[in-house]
Design an enzyme around this catalytic site. Structure first.
Site, PDB file in Angstrom:
ATOM      1  N   LYS A 106       0.855  -1.198   0.000  1.00  0.00           N
ATOM      2  CA  LYS A 106       0.000   0.000   0.000  1.00  0.00           C
ATOM      3  C   LYS A 106       0.888   1.243   0.000  1.00  0.00           C
ATOM      4  O   LYS A 106       1.530   1.561   0.996  1.00  0.00           O
ATOM      5  CB  LYS A 106      -0.909   0.041   1.232  1.00  0.00           C
ATOM      6  CG  LYS A 106      -1.986   1.113   1.059  1.00  0.00           C
ATOM      7  CD  LYS A 106      -2.603   1.572   2.348  1.00  0.00           C
ATOM      8  CE  LYS A 106      -1.873   2.687   3.024  1.00  0.00           C
ATOM      9  NZ  LYS A 106      -1.756   3.944   2.256  1.00  0.00           N
ATOM     10  N   GLU A 150       9.451  16.135  15.537  1.00  0.00           N
ATOM     11  CA  GLU A 150       9.769  16.102  14.107  1.00  0.00           C
ATOM     12  C   GLU A 150       8.802  17.016  13.352  1.00  0.00           C
ATOM     13  O   GLU A 150       7.592  16.896  13.487  1.00  0.00           O
ATOM     14  CB  GLU A 150       9.632  14.667  13.576  1.00  0.00           C
ATOM     15  CG  GLU A 150      10.016  14.545  12.119  1.00  0.00           C
ATOM     16  CD  GLU A 150       9.736  13.152  11.547  1.00  0.00           C
ATOM     17  OE1 GLU A 150       8.623  12.637  11.746  1.00  0.00           O
ATOM     18  OE2 GLU A 150      10.646  12.593  10.905  1.00  0.00           O
ATOM     19  N   GLU A 204      10.667   1.551  10.051  1.00  0.00           N
ATOM     20  CA  GLU A 204      11.559   2.699   9.868  1.00  0.00           C
ATOM     21  C   GLU A 204      10.716   3.931  10.134  1.00  0.00           C
ATOM     22  O   GLU A 204       9.817   4.239   9.357  1.00  0.00           O
ATOM     23  CB  GLU A 204      12.105   2.746   8.437  1.00  0.00           C
ATOM     24  CG  GLU A 204      12.872   1.517   8.005  1.00  0.00           C
ATOM     25  CD  GLU A 204      14.213   1.375   8.694  1.00  0.00           C
ATOM     26  OE1 GLU A 204      14.642   2.322   9.376  1.00  0.00           O
ATOM     27  OE2 GLU A 204      14.822   0.304   8.574  1.00  0.00           O
ATOM     28  N   CYS A 222      13.634  11.444   6.087  1.00  0.00           N
ATOM     29  CA  CYS A 222      13.671  11.093   7.511  1.00  0.00           C
ATOM     30  C   CYS A 222      15.049  11.368   8.110  1.00  0.00           C
ATOM     31  O   CYS A 222      15.182  11.517   9.317  1.00  0.00           O
ATOM     32  CB  CYS A 222      13.321   9.630   7.676  1.00  0.00           C
ATOM     33  SG  CYS A 222      14.438   8.559   6.759  1.00  0.00           S
TER      34      CYS A 222
END
Ligand code: NAD
Ligand code: 6OD
Length: 485
Positions: A177, A389, A253, A287
């Site tokens: 997906k 973040e 991750e 990231c």
């Protein structure tokens, strides 16, 4: 011209009753109508993947699977420009980046794991026994089964194939997906898989969102044996809960709040170049991007001014223009999030060194998702903008006095994905690198990749490692065979 993106299930492209829009963040234009997979479609995809496990895929040798993956990689290369166009339309990223990073790595990931699985070897032990004849122990690798692959929008094809490559090479079948924001390159990949002759059911693609949609249908599905996920840490927590019911294997991750440390003995030009890349590449949506920059106090004022000059001269432009260095954020929704952090920074008392708002052009791009590259300073380490973040073109820059202090500041984070250290002192480089709590530490570099190396994070940044044998170890399980002689 908007086109339709369908799901790919059991070797067929299938429509669904519900569609959602894929939007170009450069100017807000419609890219595609995407068919959202409902529960029945996901069930069908999982059943097809299960059926293909012992059949065409499981019966193939590793060399056969590797040949097939190399054919798919060749298919990506043959349609290189289509993939570049799809990636640009969904993300608005500079074409130069899509041509040199995203799409080459899309093909490269498949080739890398095809080659690796062809040469991977197992364990072998000779064991002493009381009768003196001994025994032989060896292990064979078996696939995990049906793997659910859930990928994010920032490097769509790169991060999808980074998981698909080892999962398929190891003999698993897959239901993937892609992010709802970036379905384009995954849809092309399904076409390439089909054209390459990948047997029906080995690779299935379902489109949709997370909660109450294709993402959740996959993570709660009893027919899925493992989930490999790249995305936000909070999503990782939700997936972990969902996956608990049948104890799925998990590879995560997740997010980062990565530090860059510039020591007084750094090569200043190199450190500036590297820090501009590490903060602003892909509009800060990698990231691994540095969102916290720590600079030795002896250099601090000069570094801030020079970083500001470079940030202000970054060329924001149309993706197809050769000079474009930075594009928009991925969506208006993500822009709202980043702008909320810019506002929060002001409330928290930050000095806005540069940026801090929307980027405006006076043309169609004003309908897009553009923000200014931004540098903040003056915040305490406990400020939310220093701890959370943001995932945009923004960093907070702060001075430090001593090596131990820099390490402590870098490590004072709920995340632990990556760090970049800039120093010409070899002893310091080794000493500091091993004390940083992160899965990846670069010295005098940023995002320099060797696909054999372990990739992943500690703390909120993930579970497990990808890359080389680390990936194959996740996507397969050894069975030990003990033969008494
Ligand atoms: P996200 O977590 O919002 O979405 C990622 C994927 O998960 C999408 O496909 C989404 O539809 C799906 N999803 C969302 N909620 C779900 C749920 N409840 N169940 C199942 N699936 C669900 O992440 P994003 O916004 O697409 O990507 C940005 C984030 O990804 C950032 O936090 C970034 O740091 C992280 N990221 C990490 C790495 C890494 O290697 N560590 C790489 C890229 C991105
Ligand atoms: O380069 C890679 O292999 C990788 N996994 C990159 C991740 C980038 C995150 O945004």
């Amino acid at each position: 011209m908007p086109h339709e993106i369908k799901n790919y299930v059991a070797g067929r492209f299938v429509a669904s009753g519900q569609q959602f829009d894929a939007v170009n963040p450069v100017d807000g234009s419609l890219v595609a109508k995407v068919h959202a997979a409902d529960k029945a479609t996901v069930d069908e995809a999982v059943a097809a993947a299960r059926a293909a496990l012992p059949g065409p895929w499981g019966a193939m040798t590793a060399a056969g699977r590797a040949a097939m993956l190399n054919r798919v990689a060749g298919g990506i290369e043959a349609r290189f420009d289509d993939f570049v166009a799809a990636e640009i339309a969904d993300t608005g990223k500079p074409m130069a980046q899509a041509r040199t990073l995203d799409i080459p790595r899309g093909a490269g990931n498949l080739r890398f794991f095809a080659n690796l699985v062809s040469s991977a070897c197992g364990e072998y032990f000779e064991t002493a026994t009381p009768d003196g004849n001994g025994a032989l122990n060896y292990s064979v690798r078996k696939p995990l089964g049906v793997v659910g692959v859930i990928s994010p929008w920032n490097l769509p094809l790169l991060l999808l194939t980074w998981k698909l490559g080892p999962a398929l090479a190891a003999g698993n079948t897959v239901v993937a997906k892609p992010s709802e924001e970036t379905p384009g390159s995954a849809a092309l990949l399904a076409e390439v898989m089909h054209e390459a002759g990948v047997p029906a059911g080995v690779f299935n693609l379902v489109n949709g969102f997370g909660p109450n949609s294709a993402g959740e249908f996959l993570t709660t599905h009893d027919g899925i044996d493992a989930i490999t996920f790249t995305g936000e840490s909070a999503t990782g927590s939700a997936i972990m809960r969902a996956a608990a019911t049948n104890v799925k294997a998990l590879s995560f991750e997740l997010g980062g709040k990565n530090a860059a440390i510039i020591f007084a003995d750094a090569d200043l030009e190199q450190a500036l170049d590297g820090t501009v890349r590490s903060v602003f590449s892909n509009c800060g949506q990698v990231c691994l991007c540095s969102e916290r920059v720590y600079v030795h106090e002896s250099l601090f004022d000069e570094f801030v001014v020079r970083l500001m000059d470079r940030a202000e001269s970054l060329r924001m432009g149309w993706p197809h223009e050769e000079q474009t260095e930075i594009g928009p954020l991925v969506s208006r929704a993500h822009r709202d999030k980043v702008l909320a952090y810019y506002d929060l920074a002001r409330q928290e008392g930050a000095n806005i060194v540069t940026g801090g708002g929307i980027a405006e052009f006076g043309d169609a791009r004003d309908n897009g998702a553009w923000v200014q590259p931004t540098i903040l300073s003056g915040l305490p380490e406990a400020a939310r903008c220093v701890r959370e973040e943001i995932f945009g073109p923004v960093c907070h820059i702060a001075p430090f006095a001593a090596e131990d202090q820099a390490i402590a500041m870098a490590n004072d984070s709920p995340y632990g994905l990556a760090a970049a250290i800039w120093t010409q002192n070899l002893s310091r480089a080794h000493r500091v690198a091993r004390r940083i709590d992160a899965g990846i530490v670069w010295v005098n570099a940023w995002y320099l990749r060797d696909l054999r190396t372990p990739f992943g994070g500690v703390k909120l940044s993930g579970i497990g490692r990808e890359g080389g044998m680390h990936s194959l170890n996740f996507y397969s399980e050894p069975t030990n065979i003990c033969i008494k002689l």
